[in-house]
Motif scaffolding. Sequence first.
Motif, mmCIF file in Angstrom:
data_model
loop_
_atom_site.group_PDB
_atom_site.id
_atom_site.type_symbol
_atom_site.label_atom_id
_atom_site.label_comp_id
_atom_site.label_asym_id
_atom_site.label_seq_id
_atom_site.Cartn_x
_atom_site.Cartn_y
_atom_site.Cartn_z
ATOM 1 N N ALA A 191 33.051 31.596 35.974
ATOM 2 C CA ALA A 191 33.162 30.681 37.112
ATOM 3 C C ALA A 191 33.796 31.359 38.323
ATOM 4 C CB ALA A 191 33.976 29.450 36.708
ATOM 5 N N ALA A 192 34.578 32.406 38.088
ATOM 6 C CA ALA A 192 35.291 33.074 39.184
ATOM 7 C C ALA A 192 34.718 34.452 39.497
ATOM 8 C CB ALA A 192 36.773 33.202 38.812
ATOM 9 N N ARG A 193 33.486 34.711 39.067
ATOM 10 C CA ARG A 193 32.919 36.036 39.312
ATOM 11 C C ARG A 193 32.792 36.311 40.801
ATOM 12 N NH1 ARG A 193 27.682 37.730 36.094
ATOM 13 N NH2 ARG A 193 27.124 35.606 36.694
ATOM 14 N N GLY A 194 32.342 35.340 41.568
ATOM 15 C CA GLY A 194 32.266 35.485 43.017
ATOM 16 C C GLY A 194 31.395 36.648 43.445
ATOM 17 N N ALA A 195 31.711 37.197 44.626
ATOM 18 C CA ALA A 195 30.966 38.349 45.137
ATOM 19 C C ALA A 195 31.274 39.559 44.256
ATOM 20 C CB ALA A 195 31.354 38.627 46.581
ATOM 21 N N ASP A 196 30.223 40.234 43.830
ATOM 22 C CA ASP A 196 30.391 41.358 42.899
ATOM 23 C C ASP A 196 29.429 42.479 43.291
ATOM 24 O OD1 ASP A 196 31.284 42.784 40.678
ATOM 25 O OD2 ASP A 196 29.869 41.819 39.303
ATOM 26 N N PRO A 197 29.632 43.089 44.478
ATOM 27 C CA PRO A 197 28.646 44.053 44.992
ATOM 28 C C PRO A 197 28.444 45.284 44.119
ATOM 29 C CG PRO A 197 30.682 44.122 46.273
ATOM 30 C CD PRO A 197 30.780 42.936 45.372
ATOM 31 N N PHE A 198 29.465 45.689 43.370
ATOM 32 C CA PHE A 198 29.355 46.901 42.556
ATOM 33 C C PHE A 198 29.189 46.597 41.069
ATOM 34 C CE2 PHE A 198 31.929 48.105 46.296
ATOM 35 C CZ PHE A 198 31.076 49.045 46.854
ATOM 36 N N GLY A 199 29.157 45.324 40.714
ATOM 37 C CA GLY A 199 28.924 44.953 39.325
ATOM 38 C C GLY A 199 30.123 45.086 38.409
ATOM 39 N N TYR A 200 31.327 45.283 38.971
ATOM 40 C CA TYR A 200 32.514 45.452 38.124
ATOM 41 C C TYR A 200 32.794 44.186 37.311
ATOM 42 C CZ TYR A 200 33.401 49.349 41.358
ATOM 43 O OH TYR A 200 33.294 50.480 42.121
ATOM 44 N N ARG A 201 32.658 43.050 37.940
ATOM 45 C CA ARG A 201 32.995 41.803 37.251
ATOM 46 C C ARG A 201 31.935 41.436 36.210
ATOM 47 N NH1 ARG A 201 36.180 37.982 41.708
ATOM 48 N NH2 ARG A 201 37.474 39.670 42.528
ATOM 49 N N SER A 202 30.706 41.754 36.506
ATOM 50 C CA SER A 202 29.653 41.530 35.504
ATOM 51 C C SER A 202 29.895 42.399 34.282
ATOM 52 C CB SER A 202 28.274 41.834 36.107
ATOM 53 O OG SER A 202 27.975 40.944 37.166
ATOM 54 N N GLU A 203 30.329 43.633 34.516
ATOM 55 C CA GLU A 203 30.645 44.517 33.396
ATOM 56 C C GLU A 203 31.804 43.953 32.592
ATOM 57 O OE1 GLU A 203 31.217 49.267 32.956
ATOM 58 O OE2 GLU A 203 32.792 48.247 34.090
ATOM 59 N N PHE A 204 32.783 43.375 33.283
ATOM 60 C CA PHE A 204 33.913 42.766 32.581
ATOM 61 C C PHE A 204 33.433 41.662 31.642
ATOM 62 C CE2 PHE A 204 37.033 39.302 32.365
ATOM 63 C CZ PHE A 204 38.097 39.953 31.773
ATOM 64 N N LEU A 205 32.507 40.845 32.103
ATOM 65 C CA LEU A 205 31.976 39.770 31.262
ATOM 66 C C LEU A 205 31.325 40.344 29.998
ATOM 67 C CD1 LEU A 205 30.391 37.446 33.988
ATOM 68 C CD2 LEU A 205 32.534 37.102 32.756
ATOM 69 N N SER A 206 30.630 41.452 30.142
ATOM 70 C CA SER A 206 30.000 42.060 28.965
ATOM 71 C C SER A 206 31.056 42.588 27.992
ATOM 72 C CB SER A 206 29.056 43.193 29.380
ATOM 73 O OG SER A 206 29.766 44.319 29.858
ATOM 74 N N LEU A 207 32.185 43.084 28.518
ATOM 75 C CA LEU A 207 33.261 43.557 27.647
ATOM 76 C C LEU A 207 33.900 42.403 26.886
ATOM 77 C CD1 LEU A 207 35.054 46.253 29.861
ATOM 78 C CD2 LEU A 207 33.211 46.551 28.200
ATOM 79 N N VAL A 208 34.035 41.259 27.534
ATOM 80 C CA VAL A 208 34.580 40.082 26.849
ATOM 81 C C VAL A 208 33.652 39.670 25.715
ATOM 82 C CG1 VAL A 208 35.283 37.674 27.087
ATOM 83 C CG2 VAL A 208 35.808 39.297 28.908
ATOM 84 N N ARG A 209 32.341 39.727 25.969
ATOM 85 C CA ARG A 209 31.374 39.376 24.917
ATOM 86 C C ARG A 209 31.483 40.355 23.747
ATOM 87 N NH1 ARG A 209 28.065 37.777 29.433
ATOM 88 N NH2 ARG A 209 27.294 39.916 29.668
ATOM 89 N N LEU A 210 31.624 41.646 24.046
ATOM 90 C CA LEU A 210 31.760 42.636 22.981
ATOM 91 C C LEU A 210 33.023 42.389 22.164
ATOM 92 C CD1 LEU A 210 30.708 45.945 24.810
ATOM 93 C CD2 LEU A 210 29.489 44.811 22.954
ATOM 94 N N ALA A 211 34.129 42.134 22.857
ATOM 95 C CA ALA A 211 35.384 41.880 22.153
ATOM 96 C C ALA A 211 35.291 40.628 21.295
ATOM 97 C CB ALA A 211 36.530 41.754 23.157
ATOM 98 N N SER A 212 34.592 39.629 21.803
ATOM 99 C CA SER A 212 34.417 38.388 21.046
ATOM 100 C C SER A 212 33.637 38.654 19.763
ATOM 101 C CB SER A 212 33.688 37.350 21.897
ATOM 102 O OG SER A 212 33.453 36.169 21.172
ATOM 103 N N ALA A 213 32.590 39.466 19.873
ATOM 104 C CA ALA A 213 31.788 39.785 18.688
ATOM 105 C C ALA A 213 32.588 40.610 17.682
ATOM 106 C CB ALA A 213 30.524 40.538 19.110
#
Length: 705
Positions: free
Chosen positions: A678-700
């Motif tokens: 919900a707080a990803r906001g502007a993400d021109p370099f994709g850092y926050r999108s990558e963070f979301l993928s890391l959370v998914r990996l940690a969850s798994a």
Amino acid sequence: MVDDNELNRLRDIAAPAPAQDAKARAFEAALRAYDQENISAVTQGSVGGLRLTERAQKLWSEIMQKKLIATPALAGLVALPIAGYATFHLLREQPPKGGGDEKISETLADKPATVKPTTAEPNPARSELEKDKKADADVESRDATDALVAPASPQKSESTVASGGAAQQNALERGVLAEPAPPVPTGEFALDGAVSAPSTSRARMPAESKLMAPQQPSTLLADHMQPQPENHDRIEDFKTNPVHAALGDPVSTFSIDVDTASYSFVRGSLKQGTLPQADTVRVEEMINYFPYDWKGPESASTPFNSTVSIMPTPWNTHTRLMHVAIKGFDVKPTEQPKANLVFLIDVSGSMDEPDKLPLLKSAFRLLVSKLKADDTISIVTYAGDAGTVLEPTKASEKDKILSAIDNLTPGGSTAGEAGIKEAYRLAQKSFVKDGVNRVMLATDGDFNVGQSDDDDLKRLIEKERKTGVFLSVFGFGRGNLNDQMMQTIAQNGNGTAAYIDTLAEAEKVLVEDASSTLFTIAKDVKIQVEFNPNKVSEYRLIGYETRALNREDFNNDRVDAGDIGSGHSVTAIYEITPKGSGGEQIDPLRYGQASVDNGGVANAGEYANVKIRYKLPNEDVSKLITTPVTSANEISSFDQASTDQRFSVAVAAFGQKLRDEDATAKFGYDKIMEIATAARGADPFGYRSEFLSLVRLASALGGNR
């Protein structure tokens, strides 16, 4: 495996004596086990007096050529047809017998074409063989080797051969080839056509036989069985900050931390399929990895601005978060001072890996392209002895600089001390007054030759920083990384520590964040927060464990602290327990309430008072900024906080979760994902999108605990 038509064809094309008819069919069928599609083209050929199909003859020839070269690899394959023939021969001579309601299934071996089953007659030799069944099974692997080099060696009992073949087949199914060499048809199917009488003898061929193929271990699963290299990373261990009672311990003091190495460690571990080691997770470095749009100062005369907010805690309804956001003044490119940079590069033998020296060279090429024409670059390498690869050279001579970088090769041990001294010498040689003078150390590990003690290095770097030459450290590769040393010398060298594991990370650190990495706007920045016990019962600083300072260090200008670069954003988050909320973890003191409840306390309505001390880059006396925190700083609900505030809180929760801290034990990865998404906001370099993928990996990996 072989239908009636094929067996008839075998019978027709084989022209041996009638007694050998069954042998010919069985031998052809055994050979055919190597290839289910053959026995089609028919020409004349013979082995031991038996006329075979062209394909069978070719197969036999290939087998004889390969068995001495690739004995272990053929073991299982040769065992299969032998076992098949043994079963066929045994069933032909002794059909299964059943009684009562038992049902027997017919097989091709029970019903060969044109051959009627006969009643097996007593065979004294067979009985004698079956007495040795267990002994034969124990030495079957040795017999298999003997058979390879003994064309007319005595035949084993069929039961032993069958059990041995099954063992080989089981080994193949497990993906492990049997060690012994494969047997070839012997006895009745010896290569010269002679028929050997059954025997219990297990005499072995001499070891010096020239036909014996050297046994080699199987390499079928080599890729899956390679031992993992031992990890020699040195990470400083630390304990999570405890909860403090504001009444007895109202003051919290720490140095800022703008390093980002921890986030790269965590990312690397998760992408390799493992949860990170707890001590590699420094929560503040994870939070400060991301750029935030905090409000900055109006002019360079005030190097940074601080914004403080109070908001509900997502993982605890009884507490709140005090969010401290600091933004450094962003120096415009046209106003940036000249840079005098010395690349101090580790070229020891351990750097000869794709994610080390080759990545380092690509990373520094990116930095060179970012510099202005009148900036200066020098290159020093160290491995056994320090050497100057490039004397101070203007960035306008880009080809010369890039050529020097490209020609770097690994080799030798790591004489880091000598390299640092030479790097500082070159930095002083081309020193730029009122400019940026910085040594940029790139390494994968320890300084294992010379002055390698962290305290000695600390003193050396402290001495040199007083001259105005700062030092930053960039780590490459894993397995030998001395993160503890990196943190020590970067902090004491008034620089930053970053870990570069990909070219994208190199671009972030050395290109996108080049201004904050290179251009210091304030040094020795410390934060001290005093909590008002009348409003706050307890508090806990999230992260910054390795940057803790004593209360008295705050006003001591001799005590070193972290630095802020141009445009840097720094975030610190406290979890506080408002007085009377019911979320206290520490029992109140029996004596001492009067001092805060008598109504005579000044500023009783404040939550806390935030103080920041800093020095300008060329000054040695600190300045003070004070920010009272009142109800005006409160945010009524978490959702009303800004996008950047909510995202930074999600990162803080993630870091605590990875460290398995009590505070977030009941706060799942799914909740963290919800906030961050919900707080990803502007993400021109994709850092926050990558963070979301890391959370998914940690969850798994962590089972969404």
